[in-house]
Design a protein around this motif. Structure first.
Motif, PDB file in Angstrom:
ATOM      1  N   VAL A 105       3.575 -45.002 113.304  1.00 48.92           N
ATOM      2  CA  VAL A 105       4.438 -44.885 113.524  1.00 48.92           C
ATOM      3  C   VAL A 105       5.022 -43.533 113.117  1.00 48.92           C
ATOM      4  O   VAL A 105       5.727 -42.545 113.701  1.00 48.92           O
ATOM      5  N   ARG A 106       4.503 -42.710 111.939  1.00 50.29           N
ATOM      6  CA  ARG A 106       4.846 -41.136 112.168  1.00 50.29           C
ATOM      7  C   ARG A 106       3.767 -40.133 112.885  1.00 50.29           C
ATOM      8  O   ARG A 106       4.375 -39.654 112.692  1.00 50.29           O
ATOM      9  N   ARG A 107       3.027 -41.188 113.281  1.00 54.26           N
ATOM     10  CA  ARG A 107       2.765 -39.938 114.086  1.00 54.26           C
ATOM     11  C   ARG A 107       3.684 -39.672 115.590  1.00 54.26           C
ATOM     12  O   ARG A 107       2.592 -38.805 116.034  1.00 54.26           O
ATOM     13  N   GLY A 108       5.347 -40.122 115.893  1.00 53.86           N
ATOM     14  CA  GLY A 108       4.804 -39.794 117.251  1.00 53.86           C
ATOM     15  C   GLY A 108       6.893 -39.635 116.392  1.00 53.86           C
ATOM     16  O   GLY A 108       7.223 -39.347 117.242  1.00 53.86           O
ATOM     17  N   ARG A 109       6.682 -39.227 115.489  1.00 52.42           N
ATOM     18  CA  ARG A 109       8.323 -38.795 114.824  1.00 52.42           C
ATOM     19  C   ARG A 109       8.084 -38.614 113.558  1.00 52.42           C
ATOM     20  O   ARG A 109       7.329 -38.927 112.740  1.00 52.42           O
ATOM     21  N   ASP A 110       9.049 -37.928 113.097  1.00 52.63           N
ATOM     22  CA  ASP A 110       8.954 -37.461 111.436  1.00 52.63           C
ATOM     23  C   ASP A 110       9.756 -38.605 110.747  1.00 52.63           C
ATOM     24  O   ASP A 110      11.465 -38.815 110.870  1.00 52.63           O
ATOM     25  N   LEU A 111       8.906 -39.004 110.256  1.00 50.58           N
ATOM     26  CA  LEU A 111       9.958 -40.058 108.651  1.00 50.58           C
ATOM     27  C   LEU A 111       8.939 -40.193 108.060  1.00 50.58           C
ATOM     28  O   LEU A 111       7.579 -40.148 107.452  1.00 50.58           O
ATOM     29  N   GLU A 112      10.061 -40.052 106.135  1.00 51.61           N
ATOM     30  CA  GLU A 112       8.998 -39.692 104.780  1.00 51.61           C
ATOM     31  C   GLU A 112       8.920 -41.052 104.972  1.00 51.61           C
ATOM     32  O   GLU A 112       9.314 -41.851 104.898  1.00 51.61           O
ATOM     33  N   LEU A 113       7.448 -41.068 104.180  1.00 52.86           N
ATOM     34  CA  LEU A 113       7.342 -42.455 103.891  1.00 52.86           C
ATOM     35  C   LEU A 113       7.276 -41.835 101.874  1.00 52.86           C
ATOM     36  O   LEU A 113       6.702 -41.148 101.592  1.00 52.86           O
ATOM     37  N   THR A 114       7.796 -42.941 101.306  1.00 50.74           N
ATOM     38  CA  THR A 114       7.587 -43.191  99.806  1.00 50.74           C
ATOM     39  C   THR A 114       7.306 -44.699  99.209  1.00 50.74           C
ATOM     40  O   THR A 114       7.646 -45.506  99.818  1.00 50.74           O
ATOM     41  N   VAL A 115       6.354 -44.387  98.588  1.00 55.27           N
ATOM     42  CA  VAL A 115       5.188 -45.539  97.649  1.00 55.27           C
ATOM     43  C   VAL A 115       5.900 -45.346  96.799  1.00 55.27           C
ATOM     44  O   VAL A 115       6.178 -44.398  95.655  1.00 55.27           O
ATOM     45  N   VAL A 116       6.448 -47.107  96.044  1.00 56.92           N
ATOM     46  CA  VAL A 116       6.987 -46.526  94.880  1.00 56.92           C
ATOM     47  C   VAL A 116       6.051 -48.142  94.375  1.00 56.92           C
ATOM     48  O   VAL A 116       5.961 -49.858  94.197  1.00 56.92           O
ATOM     49  N   ASP A 117       5.467 -47.270  92.405  1.00 54.14           N
ATOM     50  CA  ASP A 117       4.677 -48.435  91.668  1.00 54.14           C
ATOM     51  C   ASP A 117       5.136 -48.135  90.392  1.00 54.14           C
ATOM     52  O   ASP A 117       4.770 -46.569  89.413  1.00 54.14           O
ATOM     53  N   GLY A 118       5.620 -49.419  89.874  1.00 57.13           N
ATOM     54  CA  GLY A 118       6.290 -48.759  88.490  1.00 57.13           C
ATOM     55  C   GLY A 118       7.069 -48.539  88.043  1.00 57.13           C
ATOM     56  O   GLY A 118       7.421 -48.286  87.141  1.00 57.13           O
ATOM     57  N   ALA A 119       8.151 -47.940  88.853  1.00 56.79           N
ATOM     58  CA  ALA A 119       9.284 -47.411  88.991  1.00 56.79           C
ATOM     59  C   ALA A 119      10.458 -48.612  87.959  1.00 56.79           C
ATOM     60  O   ALA A 119       9.816 -50.017  88.397  1.00 56.79           O
ATOM     61  N   GLY A 120      11.282 -47.461  87.018  1.00 60.15           N
ATOM     62  CA  GLY A 120      11.973 -48.937  86.496  1.00 60.15           C
ATOM     63  C   GLY A 120      13.053 -49.593  87.589  1.00 60.15           C
ATOM     64  O   GLY A 120      12.799 -48.843  88.876  1.00 60.15           O
ATOM     65  N   LYS A 121      13.942 -50.347  87.386  1.00 58.75           N
ATOM     66  CA  LYS A 121      15.420 -50.765  88.714  1.00 58.75           C
ATOM     67  C   LYS A 121      15.927 -50.337  89.167  1.00 58.75           C
ATOM     68  O   LYS A 121      16.668 -49.978  90.328  1.00 58.75           O
ATOM     69  N   SER A 122      16.426 -49.310  88.160  1.00 60.22           N
ATOM     70  CA  SER A 122      17.581 -48.055  88.533  1.00 60.22           C
ATOM     71  C   SER A 122      16.919 -47.339  89.706  1.00 60.22           C
ATOM     72  O   SER A 122      17.750 -46.821  90.845  1.00 60.22           O
ATOM     73  N   ARG A 123      15.712 -47.455  89.248  1.00 59.09           N
ATOM     74  CA  ARG A 123      14.838 -46.088  90.445  1.00 59.09           C
ATOM     75  C   ARG A 123      15.086 -46.542  91.590  1.00 59.09           C
ATOM     76  O   ARG A 123      15.092 -46.070  92.448  1.00 59.09           O
ATOM     77  N   VAL A 124      14.141 -47.584  91.806  1.00 52.26           N
ATOM     78  CA  VAL A 124      13.848 -48.434  92.604  1.00 52.26           C
ATOM     79  C   VAL A 124      15.005 -48.273  93.839  1.00 52.26           C
ATOM     80  O   VAL A 124      15.284 -48.214  94.900  1.00 52.26           O
ATOM     81  N   ALA A 125      16.512 -48.400  93.200  1.00 51.46           N
ATOM     82  CA  ALA A 125      17.754 -49.094  93.616  1.00 51.46           C
ATOM     83  C   ALA A 125      18.191 -47.601  94.031  1.00 51.46           C
ATOM     84  O   ALA A 125      18.689 -47.732  95.622  1.00 51.46           O
ATOM     85  N   THR A 126      17.457 -46.445  93.590  1.00 54.05           N
ATOM     86  CA  THR A 126      18.928 -45.469  93.916  1.00 54.05           C
ATOM     87  C   THR A 126      17.633 -44.950  95.188  1.00 54.05           C
ATOM     88  O   THR A 126      18.433 -45.096  96.081  1.00 54.05           O
ATOM     89  N   LEU A 127      16.502 -45.278  95.749  1.00 56.93           N
ATOM     90  CA  LEU A 127      15.837 -45.086  96.257  1.00 56.93           C
ATOM     91  C   LEU A 127      15.490 -45.814  97.643  1.00 56.93           C
ATOM     92  O   LEU A 127      15.325 -45.324  98.504  1.00 56.93           O
ATOM     93  N   LEU A 128      16.088 -47.270  97.007  1.00 59.17           N
ATOM     94  CA  LEU A 128      16.805 -47.742  98.646  1.00 59.17           C
ATOM     95  C   LEU A 128      18.247 -47.651  98.813  1.00 59.17           C
ATOM     96  O   LEU A 128      18.274 -47.994 100.331  1.00 59.17           O
ATOM     97  N   GLU A 129      18.749 -46.713  98.692  1.00 59.32           N
ATOM     98  CA  GLU A 129      20.384 -47.529  98.481  1.00 59.32           C
ATOM     99  C   GLU A 129      20.187 -46.018  99.243  1.00 59.32           C
ATOM    100  O   GLU A 129      21.061 -45.538 100.561  1.00 59.32           O
ATOM    101  N   GLY A 130      18.692 -44.438  99.970  1.00 63.95           N
ATOM    102  CA  GLY A 130      18.845 -43.467 100.272  1.00 63.95           C
ATOM    103  C   GLY A 130      18.077 -44.525 101.494  1.00 63.95           C
ATOM    104  O   GLY A 130      17.734 -43.470 102.325  1.00 63.95           O
ATOM    105  N   ALA A 131      16.932 -45.145 101.869  1.00 70.25           N
ATOM    106  CA  ALA A 131      15.955 -45.572 102.861  1.00 70.25           C
ATOM    107  C   ALA A 131      16.577 -45.901 104.115  1.00 70.25           C
ATOM    108  O   ALA A 131      17.292 -46.866 104.162  1.00 70.25           O
TER     109      ALA A 131
END
Length: 281
Positions: free
Chosen positions: A157-183
């Motif tokens: 999808v990114r080849r045709g538009r501007d889309l940031e990708l974030t991969v999360v591995d091992g982050a705490g619940k609060s960090r995951v929640a913060t990222l989900l709130e902005g994704a």
């Protein structure tokens, strides 16, 4: 039932063999020393003289749905976990699973009844409609989670538009929640999950979900996600484009996710767990 506030820690065993031996034998010794009336265990914790309620949180340990696992060493590890969990479930006074699909797998493969209690649910955090951007993938790069497929779909999808990708591995619940709130969206490609915690965490954060069309995902998400053909990154990419191109659909999915979370909480998971413990004791 009287509940005492007490924490008992067993010895920390670093080797897999030592941990397996403790689950098979050491747990019962510790239960006897504490004088427990009833025991709540997770997955492969073994037999105890006291009544025991077993929560099965690893779907691959009771299901026949896992089609292919590589590398060989990882497959061997899963086989040990599978055998230990099946023994633990078979000897328990009651077995808890998190979805109706897992309950059906438990009955089909082990002949056991599972009490469906979606323990581990997050609370709703934000109202739908917050400013969002980017695509999120959450979880380790283990074979059955198919994280690479999700990343490939987003990159297509990114080849045709501007889309940031974030991969999360091992982050705490609060960090995951913060990222989900902005994704703008979460992509979940797993072949099999007991509950798919990132999916319900996305519902909690009002984040739309694109997920593989697998039995576990249907049981968790119901109509609150966009499903793509399992194992097909091109299908996932198509659903991602649909979601990004239709803001009203994204808003609708976010609200459906929050409603799905309310429905799951309506099953009273923790009250049900206490009821099972009291009945076993």
């Amino acid at each position: 039932m009287c509940i005492r506030d007490r924490v008992e820690r067993g010895r920390e065993h670093r080797s897999p063999a030592a941990r397996l031996a403790w689950f098979s034998v050491g747990l019962d010794s510790q239960v006897e020393r504490v004088g427990a009336d009833v025991v709540l265990t997770m997955n492969g914790a073994g037999r105890t003289a006291a009544p025991r309620v077993c929560v099965v949180q690893q779907a691959f340990s009771i299901s026949g749905e896992l089609r292919r696992v590589k590398p060989r060493g990882f497959a061997a590890k899963l086989a040990v976990i599978r055998r230990q969990t099946q023994r633990a479930a078979a000897s328990a006074d009651a077995v808890v699973v998190q979805t109706s699909w897992m309950a059906s797998e438990l009955t089909r493969n082990l002949g056991l009844r599972g009490h469906v209690l979606p323990v581990g649910l997050p609370r709703a955090r934000l109202e739908a409609g917050s400013e969002r951007s980017g695509a999120l993938v959450v979880g380790p790069d283990t074979p059955y989670k198919r994280r690479g497929l999700a990343v490939d779909a987003i990159n297509e999808v990114r080849r045709g538009r501007d889309l940031e990708l974030t991969v999360v591995d091992g982050a705490g619940k609060s960090r995951v929640a913060t990222l989900l709130e902005g994704a703008a969206l979460l992509v979940a490609a797993s072949e099999i999950e007991s509950f798919g915690l990132p999916v319900v965490e996305a519902f909690s954060a009002g984040c739309p979900v694109v997920v593989a069309d697998e039995p576990w995902a249907r049981a968790v998400a119901d109509n609150a996600a966009l499903f793509f053909d399992a194992g097909a990154s091109s299908s996932a990419a198509g659903q991602i484009r649909t979601l990004l191109d239709e803001p009203e659909l994204a808003t609708d999915l976010a609200e459906r996710g929050r409603e799905r979370l309310r429905t799951l909480w309506g099953q009273r998971p923790y009250e049900g767990l206490v009821d099972l413990l009291e009945a076993a004791a």
